[in-house]
Design a protein around this motif. Structure first.
Motif, PDB file in Angstrom:
ATOM      1  N   GLY A 161       1.034  -1.287  -0.063  1.00 24.16           N
ATOM      2  CA  GLY A 161      -0.510  -0.189  -0.006  1.00 24.16           C
ATOM      3  C   GLY A 161       1.009   1.510  -0.033  1.00 24.16           C
ATOM      4  N   VAL A 162       0.686   2.341  -1.197  1.00 26.60           N
ATOM      5  CA  VAL A 162       1.440   4.054  -0.745  1.00 26.60           C
ATOM      6  C   VAL A 162       0.472   4.686  -0.409  1.00 26.60           C
ATOM      7  N   VAL A 163       0.633   5.569   0.649  1.00 32.39           N
ATOM      8  CA  VAL A 163       0.176   6.605   0.572  1.00 32.39           C
ATOM      9  C   VAL A 163       0.029   7.684   0.016  1.00 32.39           C
ATOM     10  N   LEU A 164      -0.497   8.625  -0.808  1.00 34.05           N
ATOM     11  CA  LEU A 164       0.138  10.059  -1.166  1.00 34.05           C
ATOM     12  C   LEU A 164      -0.576  11.202  -0.223  1.00 34.05           C
ATOM     13  N   THR A 165       0.257  12.287  -0.417  1.00 29.70           N
ATOM     14  CA  THR A 165      -0.662  13.456   1.043  1.00 29.70           C
ATOM     15  C   THR A 165       0.136  14.390  -0.011  1.00 29.70           C
ATOM     16  N   GLY A 166      -0.418  16.115  -0.647  1.00 30.20           N
ATOM     17  CA  GLY A 166      -0.215  16.504  -1.128  1.00 30.20           C
ATOM     18  C   GLY A 166      -0.727  17.677  -1.096  1.00 30.20           C
ATOM     19  N   ASP A 167      -0.472  19.161  -1.276  1.00 24.80           N
ATOM     20  CA  ASP A 167      -1.294  20.103  -0.789  1.00 24.80           C
ATOM     21  C   ASP A 167      -0.253  20.897  -1.775  1.00 24.80           C
ATOM     22  N   LEU A 168      -1.643  22.231  -2.426  1.00 23.57           N
ATOM     23  CA  LEU A 168      -1.171  22.984  -3.734  1.00 23.57           C
ATOM     24  C   LEU A 168      -1.979  24.300  -3.508  1.00 23.57           C
ATOM     25  N   VAL A 169      -0.572  25.189  -3.678  1.00 23.26           N
ATOM     26  CA  VAL A 169      -1.830  26.619  -2.243  1.00 23.26           C
ATOM     27  C   VAL A 169      -1.292  27.271  -3.740  1.00 23.26           C
ATOM     28  N   LEU A 170      -2.339  27.832  -4.379  1.00 21.28           N
ATOM     29  CA  LEU A 170      -1.926  29.101  -5.805  1.00 21.28           C
ATOM     30  C   LEU A 170      -2.222  30.569  -5.277  1.00 21.28           C
ATOM     31  N   SER A 171      -1.515  31.152  -5.117  1.00 21.53           N
ATOM     32  CA  SER A 171      -1.438  33.055  -4.184  1.00 21.53           C
ATOM     33  C   SER A 171      -0.990  34.007  -5.383  1.00 21.53           C
ATOM     34  N   ILE A 172      -0.919  35.128  -4.687  1.00 25.05           N
ATOM     35  CA  ILE A 172      -1.014  36.810  -5.820  1.00 25.05           C
ATOM     36  C   ILE A 172      -0.945  37.467  -4.393  1.00 25.05           C
ATOM     37  N   ALA A 173       0.226  37.613  -4.714  1.00 20.53           N
ATOM     38  CA  ALA A 173       0.917  39.105  -3.769  1.00 20.53           C
ATOM     39  C   ALA A 173       1.088  38.630  -2.277  1.00 20.53           C
ATOM     40  N   ASP A 174       0.978  37.485  -1.555  1.00 21.68           N
ATOM     41  CA  ASP A 174       0.684  36.338  -0.905  1.00 21.68           C
ATOM     42  C   ASP A 174      -0.804  36.292  -0.152  1.00 21.68           C
ATOM     43  N   ILE A 175      -1.568  36.386  -0.742  1.00 15.56           N
ATOM     44  CA  ILE A 175      -3.489  36.396  -1.477  1.00 15.56           C
ATOM     45  C   ILE A 175      -3.569  35.034  -1.558  1.00 15.56           C
ATOM     46  N   ASP A 176      -4.101  34.051  -0.722  1.00 15.03           N
ATOM     47  CA  ASP A 176      -4.366  31.970  -1.425  1.00 15.03           C
ATOM     48  C   ASP A 176      -5.370  32.653  -2.050  1.00 15.03           C
ATOM     49  N   LEU A 177      -5.912  32.189  -3.454  1.00 22.54           N
ATOM     50  CA  LEU A 177      -6.426  32.415  -3.882  1.00 22.54           C
ATOM     51  C   LEU A 177      -7.259  30.760  -3.880  1.00 22.54           C
ATOM     52  N   VAL A 178      -6.599  29.690  -4.645  1.00 24.09           N
ATOM     53  CA  VAL A 178      -7.063  28.266  -4.914  1.00 24.09           C
ATOM     54  C   VAL A 178      -6.001  27.424  -3.965  1.00 24.09           C
ATOM     55  N   ARG A 179      -6.569  26.390  -2.984  1.00 20.97           N
ATOM     56  CA  ARG A 179      -5.822  25.806  -2.482  1.00 20.97           C
ATOM     57  C   ARG A 179      -6.311  24.261  -2.440  1.00 20.97           C
ATOM     58  N   ILE A 180      -5.669  23.446  -3.641  1.00 24.46           N
ATOM     59  CA  ILE A 180      -5.832  22.249  -3.326  1.00 24.46           C
ATOM     60  C   ILE A 180      -4.849  21.070  -2.123  1.00 24.46           C
ATOM     61  N   SER A 181      -5.938  20.007  -1.804  1.00 21.27           N
ATOM     62  CA  SER A 181      -5.195  19.400  -0.360  1.00 21.27           C
ATOM     63  C   SER A 181      -5.465  17.632  -1.495  1.00 21.27           C
ATOM     64  N   LEU A 182      -4.429  17.020  -1.922  1.00 23.31           N
ATOM     65  CA  LEU A 182      -4.445  15.584  -1.811  1.00 23.31           C
ATOM     66  C   LEU A 182      -4.513  14.550  -0.662  1.00 23.31           C
ATOM     67  N   ASN A 183      -5.336  13.450  -0.144  1.00 28.63           N
ATOM     68  CA  ASN A 183      -4.578  12.539   0.530  1.00 28.63           C
ATOM     69  C   ASN A 183      -5.621  11.018  -0.252  1.00 28.63           C
ATOM     70  N   ALA A 184      -4.598  10.466  -0.572  1.00 24.16           N
ATOM     71  CA  ALA A 184      -5.089   9.294  -1.823  1.00 24.16           C
ATOM     72  C   ALA A 184      -4.387   8.098  -1.070  1.00 24.16           C
ATOM     73  N   VAL A 185      -4.980   7.174  -0.879  1.00 24.23           N
ATOM     74  CA  VAL A 185      -4.261   5.619  -0.752  1.00 24.23           C
ATOM     75  C   VAL A 185      -4.736   4.451  -1.564  1.00 24.23           C
TER      76      VAL A 185
END
Length: 63
Positions: free
Chosen positions: A28-52
Motif C-alpha cells: 500500500g502507498v499513501v500519497l499526500t500533498g498540498d498545492l496553494v496558488l497565491s498572488i501577492a501573498d493572498i491565497d486564491l486556490v488551495r488543493i489538498s490531496l490524500n490518497a491511499v
C-alpha cells in the motif's frame, strides 16, 4: 579506494516496472500533498490531496 572496488564487483540489480508496482500495491502507498496558488501573498486556490493506493486483496484482508 577499497569501497569503490567492492561496489564495482556487485552485479547491478534491475527491477521490472511490474515487480515494482506489485511490491507497492502489496504494502500500500499513501500519497499526500498540498498545492496553494497565491498572488501577492493572498491565497486564491488551495488543493489538498490524500490518497491511499493498495490492491483490492490487501484491503479486503484488513476489513
Amino acid at each position: 579506494m577499497r569501497d569503490v572496488v567492492a561496489l564495482e564487483q556487485l552485479p547491478p540489480e534491475r527491477v521490472a516496472l511490474v515487480d515494482l508496482l506489485d511490491r507497492l500495491l502489496a504494502g500500500g502507498v499513501v500519497l499526500t500533498g498540498d498545492l496553494v496558488l497565491s498572488i501577492a501573498d493572498i491565497d486564491l486556490v488551495r488543493i489538498s490531496l490524500n490518497a491511499v493506493i493498495a490492491s483490492v486483496d490487501e484491503l479486503e484482508g484488513s476489513l
